[in-house]
Design a protein around this motif. Structure first.
Motif: not given
Ligand code: TXA
Ligand code: MG
Length: 331
Positions: A244-245, A247-252, A304, A329-331
């Protein structure tokens, strides 16, 4: 054994050479990572490297030279392509594999009929080899399985009491080990990615990347580069790559935070340790940060996912092993 840590000077280089000439081992700086060096042509000296590192015997060592002439007695043949690559990339972080002569003992080649050769760019390393007058076998100077040392202090952590001398030349500029290549049907075959990238090599010949670079070898699969089959570069903490990169990594990170959990991000991000915005910086910092994770008692390290372009492929390759091939995998 008392382990001395000495800054690189003319005198300390002399002292290192004296120990090496007597069949001893010394940790030396290189531009990639620190190496644990011994006379590559002396099987007893080479055996003591395996003991100090706790390294499997079938994992061959890289032979370090300080000038091109030094390679000639070690190898049966030097392909034209290798000569052109040496001209362009030596001294530097490129290791080439050749058919070996009997001059190279089996201990050094891990029982293989080939030998890996490189000419380091670091001046201290070349000076010490030059003073010895023989090539030095040198794996990374870490305990086998741990992250490679990019500072003399890292070597001290792992080798204190096991070797007589560490030559300190500050932080390694590249930070990940050399690119290892062999030649197959006129093509350049990358066994381990490093500071000399596939894009740089592609100027000279067609380049293929070994499948072990990005994937876990299967249980009984024969690998071309024995080092690739071992779990590697691992701190005590469990490492995971997060695909993830931004905002997705931030959310993770927000969803997975915990007391003994740290996050490594590609660039500055709140609540994360920055392992660098560019692949070059990431290569330079990665191993030190993995060691740091242990120092602060981290149990989980989420990283990340880096870019796989240029030196990024080397960063990704080392991280995959540190993470035992676990990618979330985040999504
Ligand atoms: O940057 C570097 O290469 C550092 C510094 C100290 O020079 N050295 C280093 O050595 O990384 P080491 O031993 O940690 O890694 C050597 C790698 C291993 O993956 C080994 O299996 C591979 O090179 N190798 C050595 N000789 C080989 C050969 N004849 N055939 C295939 N792979 C070989
Ligand atoms: Mg190593």
């Amino acid at each position: 054994m008392l382990t001395e840590l000495e800054k690189y000077t003319e005198e300390s280089a002399e002292k290192a050479a004296k120990i090496l000439k007597n069949g001893g081992i010394v940790a030396i700086p290189t531009e990639t990572v620190y190496g644990l060096a011994a006379n590559a042509l002396d099987e007893n000296a080479v055996r003591s490297i395996f003991v100090a590192k706790g390294r499997p015997q079938d994992n061959p060592l890289i032979v370090h030279i300080s000038n091109f002439e030094m390679m000639k007695p070690l190898v049966t043949d030097i392909p034209e392509l290798a000569k052109r690559l040496a001209e362009q990339f030596w001294a530097g972080p490129l290791t080439m594999i050749f058919d070996k002569t009997e001059v190279v003992p089996e201990e050094t080649s891990g029982g293989l009929s080939t030998v890996a050769v490189r000419m380091p760019a670091n001046e201290a390393a070349r000076e010490i080899i030059e003073k010895c007058g023989f090539p030095l076998a040198a794996p990374s100077a870490n305990t086998s399985g741990k992250p490679s040392p990019t500072k003399a202090e890292h070597v001290f952590e792992d080798m204190n009491g096991k070797i007589p001398l560490i030559i300190d030349d500050g932080e390694c500029s590249v930070g990940v080990e050399s690119t290892v290549i062999c030649f197959r049907n006129g093509k350049i075959h990358i066994l381990r990615p490093g500071g000399i990238t596939r894009e740089m090599l592609a100027e000279f010949a067609e380049v293929e990347v070994d499948k072990a670079v990005e994937a876990a070898p299967k249980a009984d699969e024969k690998v071309l580069s024995p080092g690739m089959k071992y779990k590697h570069y691992s701190p005590k903490a469990d490492v995971f790559i997060v695909n993830a990169h931004g905002d997705d990594f931030k959310k993770f990170c927000q969803d997975n935070g915990g007391e003994k959990t740290i996050f490594l991000s590609c660039g500055e991000r709140e609540g994360c340790m920055d392992y660098g915005e560019t692949s070059e910086i990431q290569a330079h910092r990665l191993f030190a940060l993995l060691r740091h994770a242990d120092e602060i008692g981290a149990e989980k390290v989420y990283v990340e996912i880096p870019s796989k372009y240029g030196v990024g492929l080397a960063v990704y390759n080392r991280l995959l092993r540190a993470a035992a091939f676990r990618i979330i995998e985040t999504s």
